[in-house]
Design an enzyme around this catalytic site. Structure first.
Site, PDB file in Angstrom:
ATOM      1  N   ASP A  10      -1.609  -6.797   5.810  1.00 10.96           N
ATOM      2  CA  ASP A  10      -2.252  -7.528   4.842  1.00 10.96           C
ATOM      3  C   ASP A  10      -2.084  -6.311   3.290  1.00 10.96           C
ATOM      4  O   ASP A  10      -2.469  -5.461   3.431  1.00 10.96           O
ATOM      5  CB  ASP A  10      -3.793  -7.512   5.207  1.00 10.96           C
ATOM      6  CG  ASP A  10      -4.713  -7.794   4.161  1.00 10.96           C
ATOM      7  OD1 ASP A  10      -4.280  -8.050   2.915  1.00 10.96           O
ATOM      8  OD2 ASP A  10      -5.687  -8.144   4.496  1.00 10.96           O
ATOM      9  N   ILE A  11      -1.275  -7.002   2.476  1.00 14.01           N
ATOM     10  CA  ILE A  11      -0.947  -6.324   1.146  1.00 14.01           C
ATOM     11  C   ILE A  11      -2.508  -5.811   0.494  1.00 14.01           C
ATOM     12  O   ILE A  11      -2.458  -4.759   0.043  1.00 14.01           O
ATOM     13  CB  ILE A  11      -0.547  -7.206   0.179  1.00 14.01           C
ATOM     14  CG1 ILE A  11       0.210  -6.210  -0.890  1.00 14.01           C
ATOM     15  CG2 ILE A  11      -1.216  -8.170  -0.391  1.00 14.01           C
ATOM     16  CD1 ILE A  11       1.379  -6.834  -1.595  1.00 14.01           C
ATOM     17  N   ASN A  24      -0.804 -17.405  -9.547  1.00 12.74           N
ATOM     18  CA  ASN A  24      -0.497 -18.527 -10.361  1.00 12.74           C
ATOM     19  C   ASN A  24      -0.498 -18.442 -11.845  1.00 12.74           C
ATOM     20  O   ASN A  24      -1.070 -17.325 -12.200  1.00 12.74           O
ATOM     21  CB  ASN A  24      -1.266 -19.565  -9.642  1.00 12.74           C
ATOM     22  CG  ASN A  24      -2.842 -19.488  -9.984  1.00 12.74           C
ATOM     23  OD1 ASN A  24      -3.109 -19.331 -11.213  1.00 12.74           O
ATOM     24  ND2 ASN A  24      -3.587 -19.701  -9.070  1.00 12.74           N
ATOM     25  N   GLY A  32      -3.792 -17.854  -0.791  1.00 16.11           N
ATOM     26  CA  GLY A  32      -2.835 -17.146  -0.315  1.00 16.11           C
ATOM     27  C   GLY A  32      -3.109 -15.483  -0.646  1.00 16.11           C
ATOM     28  O   GLY A  32      -3.964 -14.993  -0.798  1.00 16.11           O
ATOM     29  N   VAL A  33      -1.737 -14.939  -1.259  1.00 13.11           N
ATOM     30  CA  VAL A  33      -1.929 -13.545  -1.718  1.00 13.11           C
ATOM     31  C   VAL A  33      -2.959 -13.571  -2.984  1.00 13.11           C
ATOM     32  O   VAL A  33      -3.667 -12.512  -3.043  1.00 13.11           O
ATOM     33  CB  VAL A  33      -0.411 -13.164  -2.086  1.00 13.11           C
ATOM     34  CG1 VAL A  33      -0.684 -11.802  -2.534  1.00 13.11           C
ATOM     35  CG2 VAL A  33       0.196 -13.000  -0.721  1.00 13.11           C
ATOM     36  N   ASP A  34      -2.777 -14.316  -4.040  1.00 11.97           N
ATOM     37  CA  ASP A  34      -3.310 -14.017  -5.043  1.00 11.97           C
ATOM     38  C   ASP A  34      -5.056 -14.338  -4.821  1.00 11.97           C
ATOM     39  O   ASP A  34      -5.918 -13.586  -5.283  1.00 11.97           O
ATOM     40  CB  ASP A  34      -3.128 -15.635  -5.932  1.00 11.97           C
ATOM     41  CG  ASP A  34      -3.608 -15.526  -7.253  1.00 11.97           C
ATOM     42  OD1 ASP A  34      -3.912 -14.509  -7.800  1.00 11.97           O
ATOM     43  OD2 ASP A  34      -3.702 -16.655  -7.950  1.00 11.97           O
ATOM     44  N   SER A 122       6.719 -16.234  -3.394  1.00 10.09           N
ATOM     45  CA  SER A 122       7.124 -17.704  -3.574  1.00 10.09           C
ATOM     46  C   SER A 122       7.441 -18.334  -2.092  1.00 10.09           C
ATOM     47  O   SER A 122       7.759 -19.363  -1.731  1.00 10.09           O
ATOM     48  CB  SER A 122       8.458 -18.035  -4.243  1.00 10.09           C
ATOM     49  OG  SER A 122       7.735 -18.053  -5.672  1.00 10.09           O
ATOM     50  N   THR A 123       6.902 -17.563  -1.067  1.00  7.48           N
ATOM     51  CA  THR A 123       7.399 -17.839   0.490  1.00  7.48           C
ATOM     52  C   THR A 123       6.112 -18.703   1.159  1.00  7.48           C
ATOM     53  O   THR A 123       6.213 -19.460   2.197  1.00  7.48           O
ATOM     54  CB  THR A 123       7.742 -17.043   1.349  1.00  7.48           C
ATOM     55  OG1 THR A 123       6.818 -15.632   1.276  1.00  7.48           O
ATOM     56  CG2 THR A 123       9.001 -16.290   0.830  1.00  7.48           C
ATOM     57  N   GLY A 124       5.068 -18.616   0.403  1.00  7.23           N
ATOM     58  CA  GLY A 124       3.919 -19.232   0.886  1.00  7.23           C
ATOM     59  C   GLY A 124       3.857 -20.957   0.504  1.00  7.23           C
ATOM     60  O   GLY A 124       4.773 -21.698   0.762  1.00  7.23           O
TER      61      GLY A 124
END
Length: 169
Positions: A10-11, A24, A32-34, A122-124
């Site tokens: 987990d980042i 975004n 997601g990550v954001d 961009s992979t999500g």
């Protein structure tokens, strides 16, 4: 020379000078990550993003560009926000994806960051194929002129980790 490492995890739990957010364009949080970075980092990140929008990013952050905010409650000094491109089978947007990594490293250099943690941008929900995303990420970081000593790719699941590991050699 920059060391590239891979981490399965987990980042938002990473300890680094800078953590890169796959943001975004609104910079106001999302999924997601954001969303995870905004939730764990706390309201200070959102406050700075709002100030950036009010000051000079009224239309949002353009794809492939990067801006910096505080890291709030994350175990980092800064968050580098970058907007990855949505994958398209009919249009080559790989230059925009590479730009995310280059511009993030450039921002990190400007801060004096020595360690930078990246997600697989961009992979999500943007659906970039993992193998191609890993190729672009690794080639771009390897070619970058940067003072960053360690780039850490923090990959959320085993499949992503395995794809990056196969490409890292």
């Amino acid at each position: 020379m920059t060391t590239i490492t891979l981490v399965l995890g987990d980042i938002t739990r990473e300890s680094a000078d800078a953590i890169v957010n796959a943001a975004n364009s609104s910079l106001l949080g999302g999924g997601g990550v954001d969303g995870a970075i905004h939730r764990r980092g706390g309201p200070e990140i959102l406050e700075e993003c709002r100030r950036l929008r009010a000051a000079h990013l009224g239309g949002g952050l353009p794809t492939g560009q990067a801006v910096v905010t505080t890291a709030g409650r994350l175990d980092a000094r800064w968050v580098v926000h970058t907007v990855g491109p949505v994958f398209s089978a009919s249009e080559d947007r790989s230059g925009l994806l590479a730009s995310c990594y280059r511009e993030s490293l450039k921002a990190a250099d400007g801060l004096g960051a020595r360690t930078v943690a990246f997600p697989a941008i961009s992979t999500g929900v943007y659906r970039w194929p993992m193998d191609d995303a890993a190729r672009i990420a690794l080639e771009t970081v390897r070619a970058a002129r940067t003072s960053v000593e360690e780039v850490r790719f923090v990959l959320f699941d085993q499949r992503a980790y395995d794809v990056f590991a196969a490409r890292i050699g």
